[in-house]
Design a protein around this motif. Structure first.
Motif, PDB file in Angstrom:
ATOM      1  N   GLU A 117      -3.741  10.855 -29.822  1.00  0.00           N
ATOM      2  CA  GLU A 117      -4.784  11.640 -29.165  1.00  0.00           C
ATOM      3  C   GLU A 117      -5.638  10.753 -28.274  1.00  0.00           C
ATOM      4  O   GLU A 117      -6.051  11.169 -27.176  1.00  0.00           O
ATOM      5  CB  GLU A 117      -5.650  12.332 -30.221  1.00  0.00           C
ATOM      6  N   ARG A 118      -5.929   9.513 -28.744  1.00  0.00           N
ATOM      7  CA  ARG A 118      -6.731   8.609 -27.932  1.00  0.00           C
ATOM      8  C   ARG A 118      -6.011   8.212 -26.641  1.00  0.00           C
ATOM      9  O   ARG A 118      -6.604   8.176 -25.557  1.00  0.00           O
ATOM     10  CB  ARG A 118      -7.070   7.358 -28.746  1.00  0.00           C
ATOM     11  N   VAL A 119      -4.701   7.953 -26.757  1.00  0.00           N
ATOM     12  CA  VAL A 119      -3.918   7.583 -25.574  1.00  0.00           C
ATOM     13  C   VAL A 119      -3.821   8.764 -24.607  1.00  0.00           C
ATOM     14  O   VAL A 119      -3.923   8.591 -23.386  1.00  0.00           O
ATOM     15  CB  VAL A 119      -2.523   7.096 -25.991  1.00  0.00           C
ATOM     16  N   LEU A 120      -3.658   9.969 -25.142  1.00  0.00           N
ATOM     17  CA  LEU A 120      -3.602  11.143 -24.271  1.00  0.00           C
ATOM     18  C   LEU A 120      -4.919  11.327 -23.536  1.00  0.00           C
ATOM     19  O   LEU A 120      -4.931  11.677 -22.348  1.00  0.00           O
ATOM     20  CB  LEU A 120      -3.276  12.393 -25.086  1.00  0.00           C
ATOM     21  N   GLY A 121      -6.042  11.067 -24.239  1.00  0.00           N
ATOM     22  CA  GLY A 121      -7.335  11.152 -23.574  1.00  0.00           C
ATOM     23  C   GLY A 121      -7.443  10.174 -22.418  1.00  0.00           C
ATOM     24  O   GLY A 121      -8.041  10.488 -21.377  1.00  0.00           O
ATOM     25  N   THR A 122      -6.848   8.997 -22.574  1.00  0.00           N
ATOM     26  CA  THR A 122      -6.840   8.023 -21.475  1.00  0.00           C
ATOM     27  C   THR A 122      -5.977   8.521 -20.319  1.00  0.00           C
ATOM     28  O   THR A 122      -6.347   8.394 -19.146  1.00  0.00           O
ATOM     29  CB  THR A 122      -6.319   6.673 -21.974  1.00  0.00           C
ATOM     30  N   ILE A 123      -4.804   9.086 -20.640  1.00  0.00           N
ATOM     31  CA  ILE A 123      -3.920   9.604 -19.589  1.00  0.00           C
ATOM     32  C   ILE A 123      -4.600  10.724 -18.810  1.00  0.00           C
ATOM     33  O   ILE A 123      -4.432  10.839 -17.591  1.00  0.00           O
ATOM     34  CB  ILE A 123      -2.593  10.093 -20.213  1.00  0.00           C
ATOM     35  N   GLN A 124      -5.401  11.530 -19.488  1.00  0.00           N
ATOM     36  CA  GLN A 124      -6.073  12.643 -18.822  1.00  0.00           C
ATOM     37  C   GLN A 124      -7.175  12.192 -17.871  1.00  0.00           C
ATOM     38  O   GLN A 124      -7.740  13.019 -17.152  1.00  0.00           O
ATOM     39  CB  GLN A 124      -6.637  13.600 -19.866  1.00  0.00           C
ATOM     40  N   THR A 125      -7.486  10.892 -17.873  1.00  0.00           N
ATOM     41  CA  THR A 125      -8.434  10.354 -16.892  1.00  0.00           C
ATOM     42  C   THR A 125      -7.735   9.819 -15.648  1.00  0.00           C
ATOM     43  O   THR A 125      -8.393   9.375 -14.707  1.00  0.00           O
ATOM     44  CB  THR A 125      -9.266   9.224 -17.521  1.00  0.00           C
ATOM     45  N   PHE A 126      -6.380   9.844 -15.658  1.00  0.00           N
ATOM     46  CA  PHE A 126      -5.620   9.293 -14.537  1.00  0.00           C
ATOM     47  C   PHE A 126      -5.644  10.262 -13.358  1.00  0.00           C
ATOM     48  O   PHE A 126      -6.007  11.433 -13.461  1.00  0.00           O
ATOM     49  CB  PHE A 126      -4.163   9.027 -14.942  1.00  0.00           C
ATOM     50  N   ASP A 127      -5.246   9.720 -12.223  1.00  0.00           N
ATOM     51  CA  ASP A 127      -5.024  10.533 -11.036  1.00  0.00           C
ATOM     52  C   ASP A 127      -3.592  11.081 -11.055  1.00  0.00           C
ATOM     53  O   ASP A 127      -2.667  10.332 -11.412  1.00  0.00           O
ATOM     54  CB  ASP A 127      -5.235   9.668  -9.783  1.00  0.00           C
ATOM     55  N   PRO A 128      -3.371  12.351 -10.723  1.00  0.00           N
ATOM     56  CA  PRO A 128      -4.321  13.364 -10.252  1.00  0.00           C
ATOM     57  C   PRO A 128      -5.124  13.972 -11.387  1.00  0.00           C
ATOM     58  O   PRO A 128      -4.634  14.078 -12.520  1.00  0.00           O
ATOM     59  CB  PRO A 128      -3.404  14.404  -9.599  1.00  0.00           C
ATOM     60  N   ARG A 133       1.693  17.366  -6.696  1.00  0.00           N
ATOM     61  CA  ARG A 133       1.384  16.512  -5.545  1.00  0.00           C
ATOM     62  C   ARG A 133       2.327  15.327  -5.460  1.00  0.00           C
ATOM     63  O   ARG A 133       2.424  14.684  -4.413  1.00  0.00           O
ATOM     64  CB  ARG A 133      -0.044  15.986  -5.653  1.00  0.00           C
ATOM     65  N   TYR A 134       2.996  15.009  -6.548  1.00  0.00           N
ATOM     66  CA  TYR A 134       3.846  13.822  -6.588  1.00  0.00           C
ATOM     67  C   TYR A 134       5.266  14.204  -6.971  1.00  0.00           C
ATOM     68  O   TYR A 134       5.485  15.110  -7.786  1.00  0.00           O
ATOM     69  CB  TYR A 134       3.321  12.797  -7.609  1.00  0.00           C
ATOM     70  N   GLY A 135       6.202  13.500  -6.411  1.00  0.00           N
ATOM     71  CA  GLY A 135       7.592  13.590  -6.844  1.00  0.00           C
ATOM     72  C   GLY A 135       8.300  14.861  -6.500  1.00  0.00           C
ATOM     73  O   GLY A 135       9.447  15.051  -6.891  1.00  0.00           O
ATOM     74  N   GLY A 136       7.636  15.778  -5.790  1.00  0.00           N
ATOM     75  CA  GLY A 136       8.327  17.007  -5.419  1.00  0.00           C
ATOM     76  C   GLY A 136       9.360  16.738  -4.338  1.00  0.00           C
ATOM     77  O   GLY A 136       9.208  15.847  -3.497  1.00  0.00           O
ATOM     78  N   ALA A 139     -10.570  22.492 -17.329  1.00  0.00           N
ATOM     79  CA  ALA A 139     -11.718  21.855 -17.976  1.00  0.00           C
ATOM     80  C   ALA A 139     -11.804  20.377 -17.596  1.00  0.00           C
ATOM     81  O   ALA A 139     -12.898  19.845 -17.366  1.00  0.00           O
ATOM     82  CB  ALA A 139     -11.622  22.017 -19.486  1.00  0.00           C
ATOM     83  N   ILE A 140     -10.660  19.693 -17.540  1.00  0.00           N
ATOM     84  CA  ILE A 140     -10.648  18.283 -17.134  1.00  0.00           C
ATOM     85  C   ILE A 140     -11.183  18.130 -15.718  1.00  0.00           C
ATOM     86  O   ILE A 140     -11.985  17.226 -15.426  1.00  0.00           O
ATOM     87  CB  ILE A 140      -9.217  17.716 -17.245  1.00  0.00           C
ATOM     88  N   GLN A 141     -10.765  19.017 -14.831  1.00  0.00           N
ATOM     89  CA  GLN A 141     -11.234  18.931 -13.452  1.00  0.00           C
ATOM     90  C   GLN A 141     -12.708  19.290 -13.338  1.00  0.00           C
ATOM     91  O   GLN A 141     -13.432  18.729 -12.499  1.00  0.00           O
ATOM     92  CB  GLN A 141     -10.384  19.852 -12.566  1.00  0.00           C
ATOM     93  N   ALA A 142     -13.182  20.203 -14.182  1.00  0.00           N
ATOM     94  CA  ALA A 142     -14.605  20.550 -14.173  1.00  0.00           C
ATOM     95  C   ALA A 142     -15.449  19.373 -14.669  1.00  0.00           C
ATOM     96  O   ALA A 142     -16.532  19.111 -14.139  1.00  0.00           O
ATOM     97  CB  ALA A 142     -14.841  21.788 -15.040  1.00  0.00           C
ATOM     98  N   ARG A 143     -14.977  18.669 -15.675  1.00  0.00           N
ATOM     99  CA  ARG A 143     -15.701  17.483 -16.154  1.00  0.00           C
ATOM    100  C   ARG A 143     -15.747  16.407 -15.073  1.00  0.00           C
ATOM    101  O   ARG A 143     -16.774  15.739 -14.882  1.00  0.00           O
ATOM    102  CB  ARG A 143     -15.029  16.923 -17.409  1.00  0.00           C
ATOM    103  N   GLU A 144     -14.608  16.230 -14.364  1.00  0.00           N
ATOM    104  CA  GLU A 144     -14.568  15.232 -13.310  1.00  0.00           C
ATOM    105  C   GLU A 144     -15.559  15.568 -12.194  1.00  0.00           C
ATOM    106  O   GLU A 144     -16.169  14.672 -11.589  1.00  0.00           O
ATOM    107  CB  GLU A 144     -13.151  15.165 -12.726  1.00  0.00           C
ATOM    108  N   ALA A 145     -15.756  16.871 -11.938  1.00  0.00           N
ATOM    109  CA  ALA A 145     -16.697  17.314 -10.910  1.00  0.00           C
ATOM    110  C   ALA A 145     -18.105  17.472 -11.443  1.00  0.00           C
ATOM    111  O   ALA A 145     -19.003  17.896 -10.701  1.00  0.00           O
ATOM    112  CB  ALA A 145     -16.224  18.642 -10.313  1.00  0.00           C
ATOM    113  N   ASP A 146     -18.314  17.144 -12.735  1.00  0.00           N
ATOM    114  CA  ASP A 146     -19.619  17.262 -13.387  1.00  0.00           C
ATOM    115  C   ASP A 146     -20.141  18.694 -13.328  1.00  0.00           C
ATOM    116  O   ASP A 146     -21.319  18.939 -13.071  1.00  0.00           O
ATOM    117  CB  ASP A 146     -20.629  16.302 -12.738  1.00  0.00           C
TER     118      ASP A 146
END
Length: 499
Positions: free
Chosen positions: A194-205, A277-280, A218-225
């Motif tokens: 779970e901790r590693v997944l939380g780190t991955i969820q901070t990656f781009d995109p 956005r990537y690899g398509g 929710a992740i994108q809303a947190r990033e946009a504050d």
């Protein structure tokens, strides 16, 4: 009656498809780009075949076969007779009609096309231009992009877990695996996964690694504050947002109309599929097989020669092999190669003639479409075209498969011009289904957001325009166009008005 074994002679008739016949049938159904790949395979197998694009020496002329052709046969005659003995083609490959690669090359004349009033058919190829797509660098895949970021912030066991999780993320950016299953499979604590997944969820995109749409937003809303309690409740009730239940959302989120509109507007700015956005895969443009252009009072129909490689028979190489001391097996093999090469050249030439003939009849039947648009598209069947050009219906079906026509109104598949008939309510001529679909799309596109048109209303409006159509047919055509029902459109308009 005796049951003893005995030998009997019986005479029966059966249809045998020779390899040459199968090849001719297969070529008719292939697009120009698929024919290019097929020819490349044949050139590798047959040493007598050569591509006309080489500059290593003087161009070779098509070799003469043992039997002389009496004249160009129709596609049906080729299929019926199945002549695989190889016939010479009386084709002038040096003619200018074989170097046009588009309608613009024939300005001032009909050398590169076939006019319905009596022109020459085009075929052949010009030198290929630069392939600008080849200059583009390889795109970074989503997995590589995430692994690069993981290598910068993680190491040891955490990096190993991250690599496994990234491997489970799909092309849209969502994690489809269960964290408990991952922990059991890797033999690590669930808290570490779970901790590693939380780190991955901070990656781009932003939003990658989410397990569902709500978590992604929710992740994108947190990033946009913007992830306050009101936004959290809105994201937790996406089903109400989809239904357009605005009064319920205002009560749940405890906001007024203005705040709810601002939250929905913010929600629309988020990406529900961040991984795309990537690899398509790069979008491949559809290459037309035919060009149609207006020429005076008629039409010019031309094969797109830029996608058809030039195929020749290496005459000098054949003479060199034939004059040497060879055993019977070698001579038989050489004869087979020559017959196969001659048949391929003839089949390719006949394929182009057949395509031009079918396309010309389509343009003739649907001239009103090319002049005035889709509203004037007429009902047309394969049998009608086949009868007009005196070919079998199956031949027309193969010719119109996987082939596209480019004209002033855009790019269309040949199958697009074959539509069923809808009877006119005033007793006039029948109209095509495509024309009805176009009318439905236009009516819905112009509808008042406060007065959404129901299917019954659409039936009345279409009947007023002269289309005798049932409600279930309207619903079927509407769904085929990807347009929602009146209830769905009303909710969509309400959300658009709020946002």
């Amino acid at each position: 009656m005796s049951l003893a074994p005995r030998l009997d002679l019986r005479q029966t008739q059966s249809l045998v498809m020779t390899p040459q016949l199968q090849q001719a049938i297969r070529l008719l159904a292939l697009s120009n780009l698929e024919v290019e790949g097929f020819i490349a395979e044949e050139i590798e197998k047959n040493p007598l075949l050569d591509s006309g694009g080489s500059d290593d020496g003087p161009p070779e002329e098509p070799a003469a076969s043992p039997t002389e052709a009496s004249g160009p046969a129709s596609a049906d005659e080729l299929i019926v007779n199945g002549g695989g003995d190889g016939e010479a083609l009386d084709v002038d490959f040096a003619s200018e009609s074989f170097i046009h690669d588009g309608p613009t090359d024939a300005i001032g004349g009909l050398d590169g096309g076939l006019s319905l009033s009596g022109g020459a058919s085009g075929g052949g190829i010009s030198e290929d231009g630069l392939d600008f797509d080849s200059f583009a660098g390889p795109e970074t895949s989503l997995g590589d992009h995430l692994l690069h970021q993981a290598g910068e912030v993680l190491d040891g066991p955490d990096l190993f877990v991250a690599a496994h999780l990234i491997d489970q993320i799909d092309e849209c950016g969502y994690l489809g695996a269960s964290l408990l299953d991952v922990a059991n499979r890797l033999g690590v604590p669930l808290a570490q996964v779970e901790r590693v997944l939380g780190t991955i969820q901070t990656f781009d995109p932003t939003g990658v690694g989410a397990r569902n749409l709500a978590e992604c937003l929710a992740i994108q809303a947190r990033e946009a504050d913007r992830y306050d309690p009101c936004m959290a409740r809105l994201i937790d009730n996406l089903d109400l947002v989809a239904r357009g239940a605005l009064p319920q959302l205002k009560r749940l989120c405890r906001v007024d109309d203005e705040d709810l509109a601002d939250m929905i507007r913010e929600l629309r700015n988020y990406d529900p599929k961040p991984g795309c956005r990537y690899g398509g895969e790069s979008a491949q443009a559809v290459v037309p097989d035919l060009f149609v252009a207006r020429r005076g009072q008629g039409w010019a129909v031309e094969i797109n020669a830029a996608t058809l490689p030039r195929v020749l028979i290496n005459r000098s190489y054949y003479v060199e092999l034939a004059t040497g001391n060879r055993d019977k097996a070698s001579k038989a093999w050489l004869s087979d190669c020559l017959a196969s090469a001659n048949w391929l050249v003839k089949a390719l030439d006949q394929r182009q003639r057949t395509i031009i003939k079918v396309a010309s009849e389509i343009v003739k039947q649907q001239e009103a479409f090319f002049l005035h648009g889709v509203a004037h598209l007429k009902p047309l069947t394969l049998a009608r075209v086949a009868d007009a050009i005196e070919m079998h219906e199956s031949t027309v079906s193969r010719v119109t498969s996987n082939k596209y026509l480019s004209c002033a109104r855009g790019l269309f598949e040949l199958k697009y011009f074959f539509t069923s008939a809808i009877q006119s309510s005033d007793g006039g001529d029948a109209v095509s289904a495509q024309a009805v679909k176009s009318a439905i799309k236009a009516l819905i596109g112009a509808e008042d957001p406060k007065k959404i048109l129901s299917d019954d209303t659409l039936v009345d409006l279409l009947n007023a325009r002269g289309f005798d159509i049932a409600r279930r047919t309207v619903a079927k055509y509407r769904e085929a166009l990807g347009i929602g029902s009146s209830v769905q459109r009303r909710r969509q308009k309400a959300l658009e008005g709020v946002g």
